[in-house]
Design an enzyme around this catalytic site. Structure first.
Site, PDB file in Angstrom:
ATOM      1  N   HIS A   1      -2.436  -4.575  -5.107  1.00 33.98           N
ATOM      2  CA  HIS A   1      -2.865  -4.199  -3.758  1.00 33.98           C
ATOM      3  C   HIS A   1      -2.069  -4.952  -2.690  1.00 33.98           C
ATOM      4  O   HIS A   1      -2.008  -6.180  -2.689  1.00 33.98           O
ATOM      5  CB  HIS A   1      -4.355  -4.518  -3.620  1.00 33.98           C
ATOM      6  CG  HIS A   1      -4.976  -4.028  -2.369  1.00 33.98           C
ATOM      7  ND1 HIS A   1      -5.821  -4.812  -1.607  1.00 33.98           N
ATOM      8  CD2 HIS A   1      -4.923  -2.818  -1.750  1.00 33.98           C
ATOM      9  CE1 HIS A   1      -6.254  -4.107  -0.568  1.00 33.98           C
ATOM     10  NE2 HIS A   1      -5.717  -2.900  -0.633  1.00 33.98           N
TER      11      HIS A   1
ATOM     12  N   HIS B   1      -0.984  -3.144   7.582  1.00 37.22           N
ATOM     13  CA  HIS B   1      -2.265  -2.487   7.360  1.00 37.22           C
ATOM     14  C   HIS B   1      -2.978  -2.159   8.662  1.00 37.22           C
ATOM     15  O   HIS B   1      -3.375  -1.018   8.909  1.00 37.22           O
ATOM     16  CB  HIS B   1      -3.173  -3.364   6.486  1.00 37.22           C
ATOM     17  CG  HIS B   1      -4.531  -2.771   6.263  1.00 37.22           C
ATOM     18  ND1 HIS B   1      -5.591  -2.955   7.139  1.00 37.22           N
ATOM     19  CD2 HIS B   1      -5.001  -1.978   5.274  1.00 37.22           C
ATOM     20  CE1 HIS B   1      -6.642  -2.305   6.698  1.00 37.22           C
ATOM     21  NE2 HIS B   1      -6.317  -1.700   5.571  1.00 37.22           N
TER      22      HIS B   1
END
Length: 255
Positions: free
Chosen positions: A21, A63
């Protein structure tokens, strides 16, 4: 690129089961080349990252819509040109060891993956209001960057259906997946209309019924973000195709 190649058949799935991730979860500053190197050092052959557009059209990894959490910058990242973004420190927030680590472009991430024979799951993470344009730009960049390495072509995913539609229109041959944090009404119809080959769900959404529903439709099944042994074992028992984790130090990717 639109219409230049046919879409992949649903059965084509080259990707490893275990996916790091944001590069290496929390062991290195997320979405940086340092994180990709950290994940690779733990044996991971596939990483997930988040991609968005700078004000001058460069696809880069971040992000959040804003810069404050993971850089020393301020404001909406997509409002800045890449020249400004490239000067930011994207590592010092994590730890002193990574101070000065820059933001990464998608091109730099592609070079890293190709040099190591690795795969990339690119989550299209648009600045709000730029969903279609970002989907198109990410897909165009991915198609160009992996033009000579089709065996390691990336998986494109997004929560935003407009972003996936932009990717589908621009590079229909690239593999797509719909991200879901809830099973909202019409999710299956959307996945089908976007010619997705995978759904990527919050791990709590997967059970025997939902896995059967997805697989009966010919969809691959992936889960995020799986950091506990009990959750990972439950998903392995369900036969999931992909598990996205922060815990690259806990889960050996060949299990």
């Amino acid at each position: 690129m639109s219409g230049s190649r046919e879409e992949k058949p649903a059965g084509a799935w080259p990707y490893p089961r275990w996916i790091a991730h944001r590069g290496a979860g929390k062991l290195a500053p997320e979405n940086t080349l340092a994180a990709f190197r950290m994940g690779a050092s733990h044996g991971y052959r596939m990483a997930e990252c988040d991609a968005k557009l700078s004000a001058d059209g460069v696809v880069f990894l971040l992000h959040d819509s804003t810069l404050e959490r993971t850089t020393n910058g301020q404001g909406v990242a997509g409002d800045l040109c890449w020249g400004e973004l490239s000067q930011l420190d994207a590592g010092g927030w994590h730890s002193r060891a990574f101070a000065g680590e820059p933001l990464a472009t998608l091109e730099a991430a592609a070079r890293h993956c190709q040099a190591n024979g690795h795969w990339l799951n690119i989550e299209i993470k648009p600045t709000p209001g730029t969903e279609l344009a970002t989907g198109r730009a990410v897909a165009e960049a991915a198609a160009r960057l992996w033009a000579n390495d089709a065996a390691h072509a990336p998986l494109l995913t997004s929560f935003q259906t407009d972003a996936l539609r932009g990717a589908q229109e621009t590079a229909p041959h690239l593999t797509r997946g719909l991200l879901l944090d809830t099973l909202w009404d019409g999710w299956m119809d959307s996945a089908m209309s976007l010619r997705c080959v995978a759904v990527v769900c919050n791990h709590a959404l997967w059970d025997t019924s939902t896995v059967h529903q997805a697989k009966a439709a010919g969809l691959r099944t992936l889960a995020y973000t799986v950091n506990d042994e009990w959750a990972a074992q439950r998903l392995l028992d369900l036969g999931l195709d992909g598990i996205i984790t922060d815990r690259v130090d806990l889960f050996p990717p060949d299990r």
